[in-house]
Design an enzyme around this catalytic site. Structure first.
Site, short mmCIF file in Angstrom:
data_model
loop_
_atom_site.label_atom_id
_atom_site.label_comp_id
_atom_site.label_asym_id
_atom_site.label_seq_id
_atom_site.Cartn_x
_atom_site.Cartn_y
_atom_site.Cartn_z
N HIS A 198 -10.87 10.14 6.97
CA HIS A 198 -10.48 8.72 7.29
C HIS A 198 -9.95 8.30 8.66
O HIS A 198 -10.56 7.19 9.37
CB HIS A 198 -9.64 8.15 5.97
N GLU A 212 0.78 -1.13 0.16
CA GLU A 212 0.19 0.00 0.04
C GLU A 212 1.06 1.12 -0.09
O GLU A 212 2.06 1.06 0.24
CB GLU A 212 -0.92 0.11 1.18
N HIS A 247 -8.33 9.58 3.17
CA HIS A 247 -8.00 8.95 2.46
C HIS A 247 -8.27 9.13 0.78
O HIS A 247 -9.29 9.71 0.33
CB HIS A 247 -8.71 7.66 2.65
N ARG A 267 -0.70 8.75 2.06
CA ARG A 267 -1.73 9.21 1.76
C ARG A 267 -1.99 10.73 1.72
O ARG A 267 -2.77 11.51 0.97
CB ARG A 267 -2.87 8.68 2.72
N ARG A 327 -0.69 8.87 9.49
CA ARG A 327 -0.52 7.44 9.76
C ARG A 327 -0.31 6.68 8.49
O ARG A 327 -0.73 6.96 7.54
CB ARG A 327 -1.75 6.82 10.25
C1 SIN Z 1 -7.35 0.79 2.88
O1 SIN Z 1 -7.59 -0.42 2.82
O2 SIN Z 1 -6.86 1.39 2.03
C2 SIN Z 1 -7.37 1.28 4.32
C3 SIN Z 1 -6.58 0.93 5.22
C4 SIN Z 1 -6.12 1.65 6.24
O3 SIN Z 1 -6.87 2.59 6.73
O4 SIN Z 1 -4.77 1.74 6.67
#
Ligand code: SIN
Length: 530
Positions: free
Chosen positions: A331, A117, A232, A272, A366
């Site tokens: 988020h 991610e 997000h 993010r 975060r």
């Molecule tokens: C996501 O799946 O993008 C959200 C997971 C998160 O908030 O870390």
């Protein structure tokens, strides 16, 4: 409520609270109560998609690299010691969860599948049901807690902390029959989550109203980093609340971001804050209310992400053919109740973990998939500290900012400590003759104003406008229904968040000031409400 004082009262039923409750009731045979305003499984945890970042296999990844990625995302405000605890203890907590019955996705050889991610240099995220990780974690923990002797109070709304002789002794709560009663406990653990409902556009459920953080602010418990709301970048841009999340893992598997002219404009695997900022700027430039996530190149979308495929089908989108309209959505609340590394707040007997807390692991932003991890690490840590007889804060983690400094001389920062600016919020005086307005209307209005004026991009004048709306909201005197209390809690958190955002005259992590675009060494400190 009960004649016997509990050893531990857990507020909230997400990953942090339930991990703690299971540890306390099962391992240490404590008298435990879990109090939640909804039903036990109804926590923000079950909405978490992507997964849990944890280095389970060692090679080629290393916990040091996970630590480095977390610090990098946190933009200078993480407590390195707290992050070290997170990354070192995380893998054991994940294995314990597997032993409890949580089923994570595995490949044909039976090995855990790992996803990547934004902000992660490597694939290290375990997941369940493609992107239904939170739901699986919650399921396993709800079953585990129900098998213990813990007392469960559902549909009970925590109102205030009871502080006696400088120590937390329990709470007052409103029960389903409308009665207000005390629940007394030697220790109270706040795991009530964040305050995504401050905003009109959010991935958070309706329950995310910052209740625990607001109670702490009213009781004078130290709260910090509350100006850092993480947005997000890929919430599906449809007219629903909450907005459906399109997990980061889609970008980890190669999905691309395109503006409304079809151009790419950002490295999709940046953290993010970077991606949300780039999107917002591009949307403003083009006068658009969304950009697109192009997942047409992803193979086996439906098999990998069945829940997302279903949500898309419901709005007539086919990820194999259609670009998916997305926009940033509130988020995650990066700050909260300041804790030491054991979860102790600034008041003895009061503990916090998960999104309601500020342990120092997230700093100003975060890292993706560190939230479930934080809950499962720091919830049980609080229980172990209670079992070991711990009471009162120590100068570790984010608490070093509070205990390691003299609030009257904030410029004298001891080496290795992230400094602090200490803010005393004046109590709100509400005129008895203020008109009582419908809380739903007020909440809606405040959410829209905060989205416009205190969202991804802000400046002094927009924040002043937000502060005015929050002050007007707080002037409504009603405190009868759960909706009234939630509104009061949201406004309490909003007041601190906007105040801190005004004071932070720089851009850092999830806080972007258009009038102060640079990160400034002068602001490498926490803003602490006491
Ligand atoms: C996501 O799946 O993008 C959200 C997971 C998160 O908030 O870390």
């Amino acid at each position: 409520m009960s004649d016997t004082e509990l050893d531990l009262l857990v507020l909230g039923s997400g990953v942090a609270g339930l991990s703690a409750a299971v540890r306390a009731a099962e391992t240490h045979k404590m008298r435990v109560g879990v109090l939640t305003k909804g039903e036990l499984p109804q926590a923000t945890t079950r909405w978490a998609q992507g997964g849990v970042a944890a280095v389970l296999h060692g090679d080629p990844d290393s916990t040091d690299l996970h630590l480095a990625d977390t610090l990098q995302a946190g933009a200078g405000l993480c407590d390195a010691e707290a992050v070290r605890v997170l990354v070192d203890e995380g893998p054991n907590r994940v294995n314990e969860l597997i032993a409890l019955g949580a089923m994570f996705d595995r490949d044909a050889r039976g090995e855990l599948e790992l996803a990547r991610e934004g902000g992660h240099t490597l694939a290290r995220i375990v997941h369940a049901g493609g992107s239904q990780t939170g739901a699986e974690v919650e399921r396993a923990l709800v079953e585990a807690v129900q098998a213990t002797m813990a007392a469960i109070y559902e549909h009970a709304f925590a109102l205030e902390l009871i502080i006696e002789g400088g120590r937390c002794r329990g709470i007052t709560a409103r029960f389903p029959d409308g009665s207000v009663q005390e629940v007394r406990a030697t220790n109270v653990l706040v795991t009530t989550g964040g305050a995504g409902q401050l905003y009109a556009v959010t991935t958070n459920p309706l329950e995310a109203t910052g209740d625990g953080i607001a109670m702490a602010l009213r009781a004078g418990v130290a709260v910090a980093d509350i100006e850092f709301t993480q947005f997000h970048p890929t919430a599906l841009s449809v007219d629903s609340m909450p907005r459906p999340l399109l997990t980061e893992a889609l970008r980890g598997h190669g999905a691309l971001l395109r503006d409304t002219t079809g151009e790419r404009f950002v490295d999709e695997l940046q953290p993010r804050d970077v991606v949300s900022r780039a999107e917002t700027r591009r949307m403003l430039e083009l006068g658009a209310d969304h950009v697109f996530l192009d997942a047409t190149g992803l193979e086996q979308f439906e098999q990998r992400f069945p829940n997302i495929a279903k949500e898309l089908a419901a709005v007539g989108l086919d990820p194999a053919k259609d670009w998916l309209p997305v926009a940033p959505a509130a988020h995650y609340t990066c700050g909260g109740i300041v804790t030491d590394l054991r979860g102790s707040s600034s008041i003895p007997g009061l503990w916090a973990a998960g999104e309601a807390s500020c342990s120092g692991v997230h700093g100003a932003n975060r890292l993706a998939s560190n939230s479930l991890l934080e809950g499962m690490v720091f919830g049980p840590r609080a229980v172990e500290a209670i079992e070991a007889g711990g009471s009162g804060p120590e100068a570790t983690g984010a608490m070093r900012t509070v205990l390691g400094m003299d609030p009257d001389r904030p410029d004298e920062v001891p080496p290795g400590v992230i400094g602090g600016r200490f803010v005393h919020l004046e109590p709100i005086v509400i005129a008895a003759d203020s008109p009582a307005e419908d809380p739903a209307v007020l909440r809606n209005h405040m959410q829209r104003e905060l989205t416009t004026h205190a969202g991804v991009l802000r400046d002094a004048s927009s924040l002043e406008q937000a502060a005015k709306v929050v002050a007007d909201t707080m002037a409504s005197p009603r405190a009868e229904t759960v909706a009234d209390h939630e509104l009061r809690n949201l406004a309490t958190v909003a007041r601190a968040a906007v105040d801190a955002a005004l004071r932070r005259e720089e851009s850092r992590g999830a806080h972007t000031r258009e009038d102060f675009p640079q990160t400034s060494a002068e602001f490498k400190h926490r803003i602490v409400f006491v």
